[in-house]
Design an enzyme around this catalytic site. Structure first.
Site, mmCIF file in Angstrom:
data_model
loop_
_atom_site.group_PDB
_atom_site.id
_atom_site.type_symbol
_atom_site.label_atom_id
_atom_site.label_comp_id
_atom_site.label_asym_id
_atom_site.label_seq_id
_atom_site.Cartn_x
_atom_site.Cartn_y
_atom_site.Cartn_z
ATOM 1 N N SER A 88 5.690 -61.751 25.420
ATOM 2 C CA SER A 88 5.603 -60.784 24.338
ATOM 3 C C SER A 88 6.519 -59.590 24.642
ATOM 4 C CB SER A 88 4.136 -60.378 24.130
ATOM 5 O OG SER A 88 3.965 -59.672 22.930
ATOM 6 N N ASP B 280 3.897 -68.328 15.880
ATOM 7 C CA ASP B 280 3.536 -67.070 16.543
ATOM 8 C C ASP B 280 3.413 -65.945 15.521
ATOM 9 O OD1 ASP B 280 3.536 -64.669 18.174
ATOM 10 O OD2 ASP B 280 4.311 -65.919 19.794
ATOM 11 N N HIS C 32 -0.023 -66.862 19.889
ATOM 12 C CA HIS C 32 0.974 -65.982 20.491
ATOM 13 C C HIS C 32 1.391 -66.539 21.834
ATOM 14 C CE1 HIS C 32 3.229 -62.400 21.111
ATOM 15 N NE2 HIS C 32 2.385 -61.800 21.933
#
Length: 514
Positions: free
Chosen positions: A227, A453, A483
């Site tokens: 991320s 995602d 995610h």
């Protein structure tokens, strides 16, 4: 989380909190100290601090080894590298395999920005057991986070009120209230964290990682970024291309976007994830309890949020489930397909007037602990984003953009559009429109994008590859949900990542896993 520039929550940290639940040193004058020569004193880890999320000290590893923690000194201001220092909290698990096959340290950043790596790595340590055969697994609280010179803003009771506010105002009175609350939050950050706020940019954290590399004794930085951790890794590669070892970026932030484009992309990403959730619910053999068709599921969610805007329902304790809290809870549940069952349960209960499950999901998103204390996830998230992102958006500008955001997502559009005002009154100027991750001369970086995602939409992976430059980024696609990709347990993804990190085998560009 209400009102961040982007919904870049540390999903892995928040997930660990939810599943388990349902100051920083400053001012050490080191002008004559060579920080690269410091020796780390590794000891058994204490229980996480409140700012890290609280809880118990990490349990021993499956083979009985203990997690070890240490403190790294880094310059508070990298423009004055021999000036005052701050303490950065580190954690590691020593390599479990033959010492002769040890590659070095593998440094993790799990995202946010604002997530504590010291608490997240042990929570997911078993997922990386294979990588531990040849690496010491290492993570850290980036500056501004957890035990590392944490940004402090509002107290716990103030945060309860802050997260109960209406983050999607419908009229002038509500808009004024939202903007006033934002100013109060930002002023509290300046009052309580004035010394650290100018020094929490991603470029600062990247320089910390290079210091970490040297102190850990590695010639190259071996890295696993997830991320926001992909943005941090990209900035590191730009600053230190010749020092990049084996690196993996998973759940990739689009480095070409400014904060508005990132928020709009997330509106589309979360809407896509919600669409996929709704389709999944109604496709099961048993009846979907929250709608007869996918569109019915989404229509009922929209009606619930509208009803909550007028009349909140009981949540947890004395706190009500508001429209904002419900939206946060829904967003949190979309970070992992494993959470879809919680979303189904939470919506089903909310339709009967019980907001507890959605409120617990919102608490997870916002870093609220069971005892009512908060980690500093939100404070650090906003501080780092605002220090990085140059744009400062006005109320009038957001109003103009609302139709575009609502078109991208009827559910999340307003929520993410109004989040753009978070930095408007920030005390520190933002650094740039978007990060520079060009990294000519770097070793190959494996860039893993997930087609489903919500928080870091799939298109960002290709743009990260392009931005890194020719011969650097190697794209791998995972056709999945949630995610990130590696922690989905997909064997194809894990095989490709492990093959690169452990054996240096770069997968063919364009590899697709499903």
């Amino acid at each position: 989380m209400p009102n961040p520039p982007r919904l870049r929550a540390a999903a892995l940290t928040a997930s660990a909190v939810l599943l388990s639940a349902v100051l920083a040193g400053c001012g050490d004058d080191s002008k004559d100290q060579d920080l690269t020569a410091q020796k780390l004193s590794w000891k058994d880890c204490p229980a996480p601090s409140t700012a890290e999320g609280g809880g118990d000290a990490p349990s021993p590893l499956p083979n009985g080894d203990e997690w070890q923690c240490a403190t790294l000194k880094a310059p508070r201001d990298w423009a004055e590298p021999k000036g005052d220092t701050i303490d950065l909290a580190l954690i590691r698990a020593r390599a479990s395999g033959d010492e002769s096959r040890r590659i070095g340290s593998l440094i993790f950043n799990f995202g946010g920005p604002g997530g504590s790596g010291v608490t997240t790595l042990p929570a997911f340590g078993e997922d990386y057991a294979k990588l531990r055969t040849r690496y010491d697994l290492v993570s850290f609280d980036p500056r501004g986070v957890g035990r590392s010179a944490p940004v402090e803003c509002l107290d716990d009771l103030q945060l309860d009120a802050y997260f109960q506010q209406d983050a999607t105002p419908d009229d002038a009175t509500e808009r004024t209230k939202l903007l006033d609350n934002t100013k109060e939050f930002n002023a509290a950050c300046e009052d309580n964290s004035k010394k650290v706020l100018p020094h929490v940019r991603t470029t600062d954290a990247a320089r910390d990682m290079d210091l970490m590399r040297q102190v850990l004794g590695d010639d190259k930085l071996h890295y696993f970024g997830i991320s926001y951790g992909t943005e941090l890794g990209g900035v590191y590669a730009h600053l230190f291309p010749k020092k990049v070892g084996r690196a993996v970026f998973d759940a990739v932030v689009d480095p070409s976007e400014d904060s508005e484009q990132g928020s709009l992309g997330q509106a589309k990403g979360f809407q896509l994830a919600l669409d996929n959730f709704a389709e999944d619910c109604v496709s099961k053999t048993e009846d979907c309890p929250i709608g007869d068709t996918a569109q019915d599921v989404k229509n009922r969610i929209a009606k619930l949020l509208k009803d909550l805007d007028r009349t909140p329902i009981p949540g947890v304790g004395l706190r009500k489930l508001t429209q904002t809290a419900a939206t946060s809870g829904i967003a949190q549940s979309l970070y992992s397909q494993d959470f879809w069952e919680y979303l189904t349960e939470g919506l089903d209960q909310a339709y009967d007037g019980d907001g507890r499950v959605l409120m617990l999901l919102a608490d997870s998103m916002n870093g609220r602990n069971e005892d009512g204390t908060y980690s500093n996830l939100t404070a650090a998230n906003i501080a780092i984003n605002c220090a990085d992102d140059k744009a400062r958006y006005t109320e009038d500008y957001v109003e103009q953009k609302l139709p575009e955001f609502r078109s991208a997502s009827p559910i999340f559009g307003d929520y993410l559009a109004w989040g753009m005002v978070s930095c408007t009154d920030w005390a520190v100027a933002g650094a740039a429109d978007h990060p520079d991750v060009s990294a000519a001369g770097s070793a190959p970086i494996l860039v893993v994008g997930n087609t489903g995602d919500p928080a870091t939409p799939y298109a960002g992976a290709r743009r990260m590859v392009d931005a890194l430059g020719a011969g650097v980024g190697v794209e791998l696609t995972y056709k999945g949900q949630g995610h990130g990709a590696y922690d989905s347990k997909n064997k194809c993804v894990q095989g490709a990542v492990n093959g690169y990190l452990l054996d240096g085998k770069v997968p063919a560009a364009g590899t697709v896993c499903s």
